[in-house]
Design a protein around this motif. Structure first.
Motif, mmCIF file in Angstrom:
data_model
loop_
_atom_site.group_PDB
_atom_site.id
_atom_site.type_symbol
_atom_site.label_atom_id
_atom_site.label_comp_id
_atom_site.label_asym_id
_atom_site.label_seq_id
_atom_site.Cartn_x
_atom_site.Cartn_y
_atom_site.Cartn_z
ATOM 1 N N GLU A 1 39.009 33.651 56.283
ATOM 2 C CA GLU A 1 38.602 32.337 56.800
ATOM 3 C C GLU A 1 37.109 32.333 57.104
ATOM 4 O OE1 GLU A 1 37.123 29.443 58.963
ATOM 5 O OE2 GLU A 1 37.579 31.193 60.195
ATOM 6 N N VAL A 2 36.649 33.331 57.838
ATOM 7 C CA VAL A 2 35.229 33.311 58.220
ATOM 8 C C VAL A 2 34.328 33.566 57.003
ATOM 9 C CG1 VAL A 2 34.969 35.737 58.960
ATOM 10 C CG2 VAL A 2 33.566 33.932 60.001
ATOM 11 N N ALA A 3 34.856 34.258 55.994
ATOM 12 C CA ALA A 3 34.063 34.517 54.781
ATOM 13 C C ALA A 3 33.917 33.272 53.917
ATOM 14 C CB ALA A 3 34.687 35.653 53.978
ATOM 15 N N GLY A 4 34.818 32.310 54.055
ATOM 16 C CA GLY A 4 34.758 31.090 53.239
ATOM 17 C C GLY A 4 33.428 30.375 53.387
ATOM 18 N N THR A 5 32.768 30.043 52.281
ATOM 19 C CA THR A 5 31.467 29.377 52.353
ATOM 20 C C THR A 5 31.244 28.450 51.177
ATOM 21 O OG1 THR A 5 29.098 29.757 52.726
ATOM 22 C CG2 THR A 5 30.142 31.173 51.112
ATOM 23 N N PRO A 6 30.574 27.288 51.326
ATOM 24 C CA PRO A 6 30.068 26.743 52.595
ATOM 25 C C PRO A 6 31.165 26.031 53.382
ATOM 26 C CG PRO A 6 29.491 25.285 50.784
ATOM 27 C CD PRO A 6 30.232 26.434 50.179
ATOM 28 N N LYS A 7 31.237 26.337 54.679
ATOM 29 C CA LYS A 7 32.228 25.735 55.567
ATOM 30 C C LYS A 7 31.441 24.933 56.593
ATOM 31 C CE LYS A 7 34.818 28.594 57.642
ATOM 32 N NZ LYS A 7 34.049 29.784 57.525
ATOM 33 N N GLY B 1 29.343 23.424 59.272
ATOM 34 C CA GLY B 1 29.337 23.441 60.728
ATOM 35 C C GLY B 1 29.774 24.755 61.344
ATOM 36 N N ASN B 2 30.426 25.587 60.561
ATOM 37 C CA ASN B 2 30.959 26.818 61.138
ATOM 38 C C ASN B 2 30.221 28.056 60.644
ATOM 39 O OD1 ASN B 2 32.916 25.466 62.632
ATOM 40 N ND2 ASN B 2 34.406 25.528 60.967
ATOM 41 N N VAL B 3 30.420 29.163 61.387
ATOM 42 C CA VAL B 3 29.950 30.456 60.908
ATOM 43 C C VAL B 3 30.669 30.737 59.590
ATOM 44 C CG1 VAL B 3 30.010 32.938 61.371
ATOM 45 C CG2 VAL B 3 29.460 31.346 63.217
ATOM 46 N N ASP B 4 29.934 31.163 58.587
ATOM 47 C CA ASP B 4 30.570 31.526 57.331
ATOM 48 C C ASP B 4 29.829 32.698 56.708
ATOM 49 O OD1 ASP B 4 28.371 30.524 55.874
ATOM 50 O OD2 ASP B 4 29.384 28.648 55.352
ATOM 51 N N ARG B 5 30.211 33.013 55.483
ATOM 52 C CA ARG B 5 29.627 34.204 54.855
ATOM 53 C C ARG B 5 28.111 34.088 54.777
ATOM 54 N NH1 ARG B 5 31.587 36.600 48.946
ATOM 55 N NH2 ARG B 5 29.915 38.125 48.766
ATOM 56 N N HIS B 6 27.594 32.850 54.745
ATOM 57 C CA HIS B 6 26.150 32.654 54.607
ATOM 58 C C HIS B 6 25.450 32.152 55.864
ATOM 59 C CE1 HIS B 6 26.462 32.291 49.932
ATOM 60 N NE2 HIS B 6 26.823 33.458 50.393
ATOM 61 N N ARG B 7 26.190 31.826 56.919
ATOM 62 C CA ARG B 7 25.572 31.203 58.083
ATOM 63 C C ARG B 7 25.992 31.835 59.395
ATOM 64 N NH1 ARG B 7 26.402 27.651 54.425
ATOM 65 N NH2 ARG B 7 24.701 26.295 53.788
ATOM 66 N N ASP B 8 25.018 32.064 60.268
ATOM 67 C CA ASP B 8 25.303 32.408 61.659
ATOM 68 C C ASP B 8 24.912 31.217 62.522
ATOM 69 O OD1 ASP B 8 26.097 35.054 61.156
ATOM 70 O OD2 ASP B 8 24.032 35.786 61.211
ATOM 71 N N LEU B 9 25.534 31.084 63.691
ATOM 72 C CA LEU B 9 25.035 30.128 64.683
ATOM 73 C C LEU B 9 24.090 30.910 65.608
ATOM 74 C CD1 LEU B 9 28.341 28.196 65.482
ATOM 75 C CD2 LEU B 9 26.637 27.731 63.702
#
Lengths: 285, 285
Positions: free
Chosen positions: A15-21, A23-31
């Protein structure tokens, strides 16, 4: 062959690896203060509780343990809602994972399970809305302090979930035999299996987001914001933005992150869908 | 508080999340048939074996079980070398994790541990070089078929590792009290803790790659290729490419991926360093 608890942990990771997601943390994004690494550690930590669910321990006990383990990282709450879906699903997977078996697990929860659910709030800071006046003694933010009121009213965990709908689409899954979670699993099964799962997961996340306004966004930022986010997701899908204009989708994702809009409930349902799809061998890794 | 086995699983996850990690699967890159999702599933599957190591089971038994679980995904070998480092490290962490304790674990391995190591090759296709003529009966690619020859020569797992050096820098760790693994942990401790661990991990990976030619690259593609990859990594570090020219580093990463050059041994040592740093609280998640 992975056990149901291993599949649930893997579902959290996929789930967290899914990208682009968006608004959420994903494989390419941190908050800013919530990073990919916190979700990895959250999934690893949750496993002990998921193992308890797979071993047939009560849902409340297993959930509290999963949350305690999940919270043992520096990002605070990463997967509370996802675990509230995965715990009964893993319990149901001991037999045959169907909407009927998970419904039975949920309906058979007890007052002790509800107490476990409240104790879980002692371990982590979860965003929740103000309760109605008559529910104030049962405000989940009281954590274990609310247990006497819970016992006095003889509320099971299923009863607590029933009182959380509408306004919480994680609780809604408990009341609808996990309608959207099983739907997400079917959508995942329909994605192109030659594509990486991080893309297939993101596609299903966007479909779920377009389908219903995210209740975490609605509670934090208001119904209007939640509705506009879903409409924008729907528009991108209508324009076939995933295939023809990936930049538009990435821009949407960046925009939501920069505005601090995190469709967390949609991510929770996505994680539940991943678990069901893995367990039913509708997707493979 | 995570158990040593949980820390080891998390180390595997943090390793693959590190980006840019030139030539390897990372948070931003998949290879053609080896994807991020395979590493996530490999880490989840390895846990049962890591739990055995933490419980004090023999290194060979724990390693074989970890490899069997790791291999239960569609990408084939993802973390064989990393597990060959993590298994004795987790075993050592039962007491106090030092170079002396892990050295003692390795030196005290038995012929039965060596048999477990050979059995692990039955579960997964690992790239290894041709053995010298006198070692042909002990070619690891024979898997469990080589066990009688192993028992006849009374070789322990430590003896097998000794015969694999030079040419295999995973085995070299066993012979040097995990010199580079502990060094990697110290390097991780020195990185900026306000940065995401996926960047800090990638920085340390690049330093390790610059320090010594990767033995997996050397075995697959020849010494010259391995040396040139390390020299290019060293040049990027000398130019401070990580900070001043991230595009040059990303271009290097893309170039190695497109040429199919995967510094897997360097990734294995990075994973071991992550475990040591987590276990000694030199980094936190």
């Amino acid at each position: 062959m992975r056990t149901p608890a291993q599949q649930a942990e893997l579902a959290l990771l996929l789930e967290v690896a899914g990208t682009p997601k968006p608004g959420n943390v994903d494989r390419h994004r941190d908050l800013e203060e919530l990073r990919f690494e916190h979700f990895l550690a959250g999934a690893v930590g949750a496993r002990t509780g998921l193992d308890l669910a797979a071993d047939g321990e009560p849902v409340g006990t297993a959930f509290e343990r999963a949350v305690k383990g999940m919270a043992a990282q520096g990002g605070d709450n990463t997967q509370f809602g996802a675990l509230l879906l995965l715990t009964p699903l893993v319990r149901a997977a001991r037999d045959d994972l169907t909407r009927a078996t998970v419904s039975s697990v949920c309906e058979n929860t007890t007052v002790a399970d509800a107490a476990g659910f409240y104790r879980a709030f002692d371990h982590v800071d979860v965003f929740v809305d103000e309760p109605p006046a008559d529910m104030e003694p049962l405000d989940v933010r009281r954590g274990s302090d609310a247990i006497p009121a819970l016992e006095e009213r003889e509320l099971t965990l299923f009863d607590v979930m029933e009182r959380s709908v509408p306004g919480d689409d994680v609780a809604r899954e408990w009341l609808t035999d996990f309608e959207r979670s099983f739907g997400a699993a079917e959508r995942l099964a329909d994605t192109d299996e030659t594509e990486p799962l991080s893309k297939r997961t993101a596609d299903v996340f966007l479909e779920l987001l377009a389908e219903r306004p995210d209740t975490l966004v609605a509670n934090r930022r208001g119904e209007d914001v939640a509705t506009s986010v879903s409409e924008r997701a729907a528009q991108l899908l209508a324009d076939d933005g995933l295939e023809s204009d990936p930049d538009a989708l990435e821009a949407f994702a960046d925009d939501l992150v920069s505005r601090g809009i995190n469709p967390g409930t949609t991510a929770d349902v996505t994680a539940a869908g991943l678990f069901i799809a893995l367990e039913r061998e509708a997707i493979s890794v």
